[in-house]
Design a protein around this motif. Structure first.
Motif, PDB file in Angstrom:
ATOM      1  N   GLY A 109      18.400 -37.455 -32.450  1.00 17.51           N
ATOM      2  CA  GLY A 109      19.754 -37.593 -31.900  1.00 17.51           C
ATOM      3  C   GLY A 109      20.381 -36.239 -31.626  1.00 17.51           C
ATOM      4  O   GLY A 109      20.998 -36.031 -30.573  1.00 17.51           O
ATOM      5  N   GLU A 110      20.228 -35.311 -32.553  1.00 18.34           N
ATOM      6  CA  GLU A 110      20.779 -33.975 -32.352  1.00 18.34           C
ATOM      7  C   GLU A 110      20.039 -33.250 -31.233  1.00 18.34           C
ATOM      8  O   GLU A 110      20.648 -32.522 -30.447  1.00 18.34           O
ATOM      9  CB  GLU A 110      20.708 -33.162 -33.645  1.00 18.34           C
ATOM     10  CG  GLU A 110      21.433 -31.841 -33.538  1.00 18.34           C
ATOM     11  CD  GLU A 110      21.536 -31.088 -34.842  1.00 18.34           C
ATOM     12  OE1 GLU A 110      22.096 -29.971 -34.817  1.00 18.34           O
ATOM     13  OE2 GLU A 110      21.073 -31.593 -35.883  1.00 18.34           O
ATOM     14  N   MET A 111      18.733 -33.473 -31.132  1.00 18.30           N
ATOM     15  CA  MET A 111      17.980 -32.863 -30.039  1.00 18.30           C
ATOM     16  C   MET A 111      18.501 -33.366 -28.694  1.00 18.30           C
ATOM     17  O   MET A 111      18.719 -32.573 -27.779  1.00 18.30           O
ATOM     18  CB  MET A 111      16.482 -33.173 -30.188  1.00 18.30           C
ATOM     19  CG  MET A 111      15.823 -32.456 -31.343  1.00 18.30           C
ATOM     20  SD  MET A 111      14.169 -33.088 -31.758  1.00 18.30           S
ATOM     21  CE  MET A 111      13.276 -32.815 -30.247  1.00 18.30           C
ATOM     22  N   ARG A 112      18.706 -34.696 -28.594  1.00 14.21           N
ATOM     23  CA  ARG A 112      19.246 -35.262 -27.353  1.00 14.21           C
ATOM     24  C   ARG A 112      20.609 -34.668 -27.027  1.00 14.21           C
ATOM     25  O   ARG A 112      20.891 -34.324 -25.882  1.00 14.21           O
ATOM     26  CB  ARG A 112      19.375 -36.784 -27.473  1.00 14.21           C
ATOM     27  CG  ARG A 112      18.132 -37.552 -27.227  1.00 14.21           C
ATOM     28  CD  ARG A 112      18.402 -39.065 -27.215  1.00 14.21           C
ATOM     29  NE  ARG A 112      17.207 -39.784 -27.536  1.00 14.21           N
ATOM     30  CZ  ARG A 112      16.849 -40.187 -28.757  1.00 14.21           C
ATOM     31  NH1 ARG A 112      17.632 -39.977 -29.787  1.00 14.21           N
ATOM     32  NH2 ARG A 112      15.712 -40.812 -28.939  1.00 14.21           N
ATOM     33  N   GLU A 113      21.451 -34.592 -28.059  1.00 11.07           N
ATOM     34  CA  GLU A 113      22.808 -34.062 -27.865  1.00 11.07           C
ATOM     35  C   GLU A 113      22.767 -32.608 -27.380  1.00 11.07           C
ATOM     36  O   GLU A 113      23.459 -32.244 -26.432  1.00 11.07           O
ATOM     37  CB  GLU A 113      23.567 -34.160 -29.195  1.00 11.07           C
ATOM     38  CG  GLU A 113      25.017 -33.766 -29.106  1.00 11.07           C
ATOM     39  CD  GLU A 113      25.699 -33.931 -30.458  1.00 11.07           C
ATOM     40  OE1 GLU A 113      26.348 -32.964 -30.896  1.00 11.07           O
ATOM     41  OE2 GLU A 113      25.556 -35.018 -31.072  1.00 11.07           O
ATOM     42  N   ARG A 114      21.940 -31.796 -27.998  1.00 17.20           N
ATOM     43  CA  ARG A 114      21.822 -30.388 -27.587  1.00 17.20           C
ATOM     44  C   ARG A 114      21.266 -30.268 -26.173  1.00 17.20           C
ATOM     45  O   ARG A 114      21.639 -29.372 -25.431  1.00 17.20           O
ATOM     46  CB  ARG A 114      20.919 -29.620 -28.551  1.00 17.20           C
ATOM     47  CG  ARG A 114      21.442 -29.507 -29.956  1.00 17.20           C
ATOM     48  CD  ARG A 114      22.454 -28.399 -30.077  1.00 17.20           C
ATOM     49  NE  ARG A 114      22.948 -28.304 -31.444  1.00 17.20           N
ATOM     50  CZ  ARG A 114      22.978 -27.185 -32.134  1.00 17.20           C
ATOM     51  NH1 ARG A 114      22.545 -26.057 -31.601  1.00 17.20           N
ATOM     52  NH2 ARG A 114      23.451 -27.180 -33.350  1.00 17.20           N
ATOM     53  N   ALA A 115      20.357 -31.175 -25.813  1.00 22.15           N
ATOM     54  CA  ALA A 115      19.719 -31.114 -24.491  1.00 22.15           C
ATOM     55  C   ALA A 115      20.640 -31.574 -23.369  1.00 22.15           C
ATOM     56  O   ALA A 115      20.357 -31.296 -22.197  1.00 22.15           O
ATOM     57  CB  ALA A 115      18.439 -31.949 -24.486  1.00 22.15           C
ATOM     58  N   GLU A 116      21.736 -32.234 -23.693  1.00 22.49           N
ATOM     59  CA  GLU A 116      22.687 -32.669 -22.661  1.00 22.49           C
ATOM     60  C   GLU A 116      23.143 -31.504 -21.796  1.00 22.49           C
ATOM     61  O   GLU A 116      23.366 -31.654 -20.601  1.00 22.49           O
ATOM     62  CB  GLU A 116      23.904 -33.362 -23.287  1.00 22.49           C
ATOM     63  CG  GLU A 116      23.648 -34.778 -23.745  1.00 22.49           C
ATOM     64  CD  GLU A 116      23.326 -35.721 -22.612  1.00 22.49           C
ATOM     65  OE1 GLU A 116      23.951 -35.642 -21.538  1.00 22.49           O
ATOM     66  OE2 GLU A 116      22.417 -36.563 -22.800  1.00 22.49           O
ATOM     67  N   ARG A 117      23.245 -30.331 -22.389  1.00 19.56           N
ATOM     68  CA  ARG A 117      23.692 -29.137 -21.665  1.00 19.56           C
ATOM     69  C   ARG A 117      22.748 -28.771 -20.521  1.00 19.56           C
ATOM     70  O   ARG A 117      23.124 -28.036 -19.623  1.00 19.56           O
ATOM     71  CB  ARG A 117      23.829 -27.965 -22.633  1.00 19.56           C
ATOM     72  CG  ARG A 117      22.467 -27.527 -23.154  1.00 19.56           C
ATOM     73  CD  ARG A 117      22.398 -26.503 -24.274  1.00 19.56           C
ATOM     74  NE  ARG A 117      23.457 -25.582 -24.372  1.00 19.56           N
ATOM     75  CZ  ARG A 117      24.034 -25.233 -25.525  1.00 19.56           C
ATOM     76  NH1 ARG A 117      23.605 -25.762 -26.657  1.00 19.56           N
ATOM     77  NH2 ARG A 117      24.983 -24.339 -25.549  1.00 19.56           N
ATOM     78  N   TRP A 118      21.501 -29.259 -20.584  1.00 17.46           N
ATOM     79  CA  TRP A 118      20.501 -28.906 -19.575  1.00 17.46           C
ATOM     80  C   TRP A 118      20.383 -29.941 -18.460  1.00 17.46           C
ATOM     81  O   TRP A 118      19.609 -29.754 -17.518  1.00 17.46           O
ATOM     82  CB  TRP A 118      19.139 -28.692 -20.238  1.00 17.46           C
ATOM     83  CG  TRP A 118      19.156 -27.614 -21.286  1.00 17.46           C
ATOM     84  CD1 TRP A 118      19.847 -26.433 -21.232  1.00 17.46           C
ATOM     85  CD2 TRP A 118      18.463 -27.606 -22.524  1.00 17.46           C
ATOM     86  NE1 TRP A 118      19.630 -25.695 -22.371  1.00 17.46           N
ATOM     87  CE2 TRP A 118      18.772 -26.395 -23.189  1.00 17.46           C
ATOM     88  CE3 TRP A 118      17.608 -28.513 -23.152  1.00 17.46           C
ATOM     89  CZ2 TRP A 118      18.263 -26.063 -24.437  1.00 17.46           C
ATOM     90  CZ3 TRP A 118      17.100 -28.179 -24.394  1.00 17.46           C
ATOM     91  CH2 TRP A 118      17.421 -26.969 -25.026  1.00 17.46           C
ATOM     92  N   ALA A 119      21.129 -31.039 -18.560  1.00 22.22           N
ATOM     93  CA  ALA A 119      21.104 -32.059 -17.493  1.00 22.22           C
ATOM     94  C   ALA A 119      21.703 -31.450 -16.231  1.00 22.22           C
ATOM     95  O   ALA A 119      22.633 -30.643 -16.314  1.00 22.22           O
ATOM     96  CB  ALA A 119      21.898 -33.289 -17.923  1.00 22.22           C
TER      97      ALA A 119
END
Length: 193
Positions: free
Chosen positions: A168-178
């Protein structure tokens, strides 16, 4: 890779140094989607070296087409290094492609539809479906949190302790790269290669 994708990822405070080090990357659609899906199944839960050995044997001894996989004797597939379970999985994929699944039909679907269609095949899970989206269909905004290399890359670029970050934290952090998370995934893999 578009200039926008490169510029945006290069300016990221965590990923930027890796992007700068490796330069622009490209996502190229696979020439043979069926073969790539079979190879993804071969790669499941194996070290890179073991997977490469099995893949090379399979490509050398069997015509990796739906017809070739279904025609191959199970003992030949096992002699290549496939477990009984993976023999079944690659045959399931061959059946699905013979029943009408194709690169064209998958290309026409959105990402969620592709994942749903592929994971209906016994032996194809979320990780394999996401790898297919990135490496076969060249989709730009896929983030495979199920992948150990992605986890290790996130630990590296964010300074997390080993195995301390949740999906979940990985997904959240990766949002910045969308909307360029597939490129970000490639940079994360390179950060730990």
């Amino acid at each position: 890779m578009s200039d926008d994708a490169y510029r945006e990822l290069r300016s990221d405070p965590h990923l930027g140094d890796v992007v700068e080090e490796h330069g622009p990357l490209s996502l190229d659609p696979a020439d043979d989607p069926f073969e790539r899906l079979v190879v993804s199944i071969v790669n499941q839960q194996l070290s890179t070296t073991a997977a490469a050995t099995i893949r090379d044997r399979l490509l050398d001894r069997v015509e990796v087409t739906p017809e070739g996989i279904l025609a191959a004797d199970e003992s030949v597939l096992r002699d290549c290094g496939l477990s009984n379970q993976k023999v079944g999985y690659v045959r399931n994929v061959a059946d699905a492609f013979q029943d009408g699944l194709s690169a064209e039909s998958l290309q026409a679907m959105d990402d969620d539809e592709v994942v749903a269609a592929l994971t209906e095949i016994r032996g194809v899970g979320d990780w394999t479906a996401k790898m297919f989206l990135i490496s076969v269909l060249a989709r730009e905004d896929v983030f495979p949190v199920e992948d150990l290399g992605i986890r290790r890359g996130m630990e590296h670029v964010f300074g997390f302790e080993r195995d301390a970050v949740s999906r979940g934290e990985m997904r959240e952090r990766a949002e910045r790269w969308a909307p360029y998370r597939s490129y970000a995934s490639h940079y994360l893999w390179r950060s730990v290669d």
